[in-house]
Every structure is written in C-alpha cells, then in structure tokens.
Motif scaffolding. Structure first.
Motif, PDB file in Angstrom:
ATOM      1  N   TRP A 268       0.875  -1.268  -0.113  1.00 13.11           N
ATOM      2  CA  TRP A 268       0.035  -0.233   0.061  1.00 13.11           C
ATOM      3  C   TRP A 268       0.970   1.193  -0.085  1.00 13.11           C
ATOM      4  O   TRP A 268       0.359   2.550  -0.481  1.00 13.11           O
ATOM      5  CB  TRP A 268      -0.709  -0.043   1.144  1.00 13.11           C
ATOM      6  N   VAL A 269       1.953   1.238   0.561  1.00 12.70           N
ATOM      7  CA  VAL A 269       2.799   2.697   0.676  1.00 12.70           C
ATOM      8  C   VAL A 269       4.147   2.092   0.415  1.00 12.70           C
ATOM      9  O   VAL A 269       4.856   0.941   0.333  1.00 12.70           O
ATOM     10  CB  VAL A 269       2.691   2.851   2.292  1.00 12.70           C
TER      11      VAL A 269
ATOM     12  N   ILE B 129      -2.129   2.201  -6.560  1.00 15.54           N
ATOM     13  CA  ILE B 129      -1.777   3.160  -7.784  1.00 15.54           C
ATOM     14  C   ILE B 129      -3.017   3.388  -8.660  1.00 15.54           C
ATOM     15  O   ILE B 129      -3.350   4.544  -9.195  1.00 15.54           O
ATOM     16  CB  ILE B 129      -0.653   2.699  -8.294  1.00 15.54           C
ATOM     17  N   THR B 130      -3.783   2.200  -9.061  1.00 17.75           N
ATOM     18  CA  THR B 130      -4.818   2.328 -10.115  1.00 17.75           C
ATOM     19  C   THR B 130      -6.052   2.153  -9.758  1.00 17.75           C
ATOM     20  O   THR B 130      -6.921   2.099 -10.614  1.00 17.75           O
ATOM     21  CB  THR B 130      -4.210   1.522 -11.143  1.00 17.75           C
TER      22      THR B 130
ATOM     23  N   ASP C 281     -11.006   2.429  -4.458  1.00 19.26           N
ATOM     24  CA  ASP C 281     -10.571   1.780  -3.185  1.00 19.26           C
ATOM     25  C   ASP C 281      -9.608   2.907  -2.472  1.00 19.26           C
ATOM     26  O   ASP C 281      -9.739   2.735  -1.198  1.00 19.26           O
ATOM     27  CB  ASP C 281      -9.817   0.542  -3.681  1.00 19.26           C
ATOM     28  N   ILE C 282      -9.015   3.546  -3.182  1.00 18.41           N
ATOM     29  CA  ILE C 282      -8.141   4.583  -2.554  1.00 18.41           C
ATOM     30  C   ILE C 282      -8.802   5.706  -1.652  1.00 18.41           C
ATOM     31  O   ILE C 282      -8.668   5.938  -0.515  1.00 18.41           O
ATOM     32  CB  ILE C 282      -7.146   5.206  -3.515  1.00 18.41           C
TER      33      ILE C 282
ATOM     34  N   VAL D 267     -11.934   7.910   3.292  1.00 18.31           N
ATOM     35  CA  VAL D 267     -13.321   8.146   3.818  1.00 18.31           C
ATOM     36  C   VAL D 267     -13.166   7.209   5.030  1.00 18.31           C
ATOM     37  O   VAL D 267     -13.872   7.530   6.196  1.00 18.31           O
ATOM     38  CB  VAL D 267     -14.375   7.659   2.967  1.00 18.31           C
ATOM     39  N   ASN D 268     -12.899   6.147   5.288  1.00 18.87           N
ATOM     40  CA  ASN D 268     -12.825   5.260   6.289  1.00 18.87           C
ATOM     41  C   ASN D 268     -12.202   5.848   7.719  1.00 18.87           C
ATOM     42  O   ASN D 268     -12.797   5.733   8.734  1.00 18.87           O
ATOM     43  CB  ASN D 268     -12.229   3.887   6.273  1.00 18.87           C
ATOM     44  N   ILE D 269     -11.240   6.336   7.415  1.00 19.95           N
ATOM     45  CA  ILE D 269     -10.581   7.079   8.560  1.00 19.95           C
ATOM     46  C   ILE D 269     -11.523   8.398   9.185  1.00 19.95           C
ATOM     47  O   ILE D 269     -11.507   8.291  10.200  1.00 19.95           O
ATOM     48  CB  ILE D 269      -9.202   7.768   7.940  1.00 19.95           C
ATOM     49  N   LEU D 270     -12.278   8.895   8.043  1.00 19.03           N
ATOM     50  CA  LEU D 270     -13.191   9.870   8.495  1.00 19.03           C
ATOM     51  C   LEU D 270     -14.427   9.329   9.512  1.00 19.03           C
ATOM     52  O   LEU D 270     -14.900   9.849  10.304  1.00 19.03           O
ATOM     53  CB  LEU D 270     -13.801  10.612   7.460  1.00 19.03           C
ATOM     54  N   GLU D 271     -14.633   8.270   9.142  1.00 18.45           N
ATOM     55  CA  GLU D 271     -15.803   7.468   9.588  1.00 18.45           C
ATOM     56  C   GLU D 271     -15.561   6.756  11.188  1.00 18.45           C
ATOM     57  O   GLU D 271     -16.487   6.145  11.716  1.00 18.45           O
ATOM     58  CB  GLU D 271     -16.319   6.500   8.792  1.00 18.45           C
TER      59      GLU D 271
END
Length: 229
Positions: free
Chosen positions: A191-192, A213-214, A218-219, A224-228
């Motif tokens: 991922w990183v 990357i592509t 999903d990215i 968004v999951n972090i915000l939730e």
C-alpha cells in the motif's frame, strides 16, 4: 526481447497492475492504456494487465514487459486467474512477455490439478515465461519444480488456508528468496512506498503494486474510512 532480457528489464523495479473489472468505473481498455502510460511516465518497469483487449491496448501505448492474465470464473472451481489452457492460448496470442497463472493447491475447472494443468502448458509453450501466483511456500516450491519461471506471492491471504495472513506477506517473500532459485515477485497488499522498499530489501526480483496506484475508488474508501472512525 529474450527471456533473460525481459527478466533483467524488470529486475529491481516496480510493476504496476492496471486492471478494472466490469463492476468498476474505470472498466475500459482505453482508460487502462492511459493508466499504463501514466505508470510508464512515472518510472514503472513493467505492467500487469487483465483481458486480451486491455493487453492489446496497453501494448500499443507502452513498450514495457507485460504480465498478462485473464480472470475467468468457472462454476466448478474457485480458481479464476488464467484457469485453463483456453486462457493461456489467448494470452500467448497477445504476445505478452509473461503469463501469470494461479498456482494454488485448489482444483481447477474440470477437476484438474495445478500439476496436471501446468505440465501440459509447459509442454505446449516451452519458451514462454510463466509466473506462478501462489499463496504459500509449498505452492511456490511445487511451481518451481514444475518449471514455472517466476514465483509470486499474489494469492497469499486469498486462499482458505492462508486467510488472515498479514499482508504484504514478507515472511513468504523471505522464504522464497532464501530457498528457491527463481526470480521472486512480491505482490499483494503493498500500500505504501515503505512496503515496497521492505520487499526489495528482502531481495525480491521485482514487485507488483495495483490497488494503491490504479484503483481510485478503493483509495478513496481508505481515506473515507478514516473519517468514519
């Protein structure tokens, strides 16, 4: 390019997987060719792609070694990455430099084992480079013994007997590098950039990165999951 030149071309480099399924917004061979072009401009040493139409479109756009697959679902098998000779034949026709096949212990369509399948494939195409997508060491060892040229960690965590494996599977990469003579390609869960660097430090031949990357959907979900939370 000769097989040796192909392997040398991707050595130490990043292979970018440019794929989109029918259910995804970017499902279009033109878009995938543009993805591959962007990856090339960004310094990728190779491309991994799915379907004949995408591979042909990408090959018209970039001159990089390409790992070709065909994802095809059959009712009688969980194997879907280049599962039968039909898909192998189609990929050979595209001229892709490397063909990746599912090399897991799971039975293929028609009740065929990987050993039976690949023995036939290797006999038919003795000069084609093949990459084995594996999930555990025993599969990689078997694939090597059967004549697969490249061993990948692609399926780690995606088979019933490896479910829950922490990805990227650095332990599997390390064992492959230390115990097999084949070029090893790290794939799955990178991922990183730090994941990529760690895989390279282990000694893999090259690494594939796709979703990070592509696949913008999903990215976006990851952010968004972090915000939730």
């Amino acid at each position: 390019m000769t097989n040796t030149e192909i392997l040398e071309k991707i050595k130490g480099g990043l292979i970018v997987s440019c794929q989109a399924l029918e259910t995804e917004p970017l499902y279009d061979s033109y878009i995938m060719s543009k993805m591959a072009w962007a990856a090339y401009l960004g310094g990728a040493s190779g491309i991994r792609a799915n379907t004949v139409v995408d591979i042909k479109a990408i090959k018209e756009k970039v001159e990089l070694p390409l790992i070709g697959i065909i994802k095809q679902v059959y009712d009688d098998s969980d194997v879907y990455i280049t599962p039968t000779m039909k898909e192998v034949d189609a990929l050979v026709e595209t001229g892709c430099e490397i063909i990746a096949v599912d090399a897991t212990n799971r039975t293929r369509p028609g009740g065929v084992t990987f050993e039976e399948f690949f023995s036939e494939v290797r006999a038919k195409y003795p000069d084609q480079l093949f990459m084995a997508d594996t999930s555990c060491f025993e599969e990689g060892k078997m694939a090597s013994e059967l004549g697969c040229d490249i061993i990948g960690t692609t399926m780690a965590g995606y088979t019933p007997y490896t479910k829950g494996t922490s990805l990227p599977d650095f332990k599997l990469m390390e064992r492959y590098v230390n115990e097999l003579d084949n070029p090893i390609i790290a794939e799955g869960g990178i991922w990183v950039p730090e994941d990529l660097k760690k895989a390279m430090d282990i000694g893999v031949h090259a690494a594939v990165v796709g979703t990070a990357i592509t696949r913008p959907m999903d990215i976006t979900k990851r952010f968004v999951n972090i915000l939730e939370k």
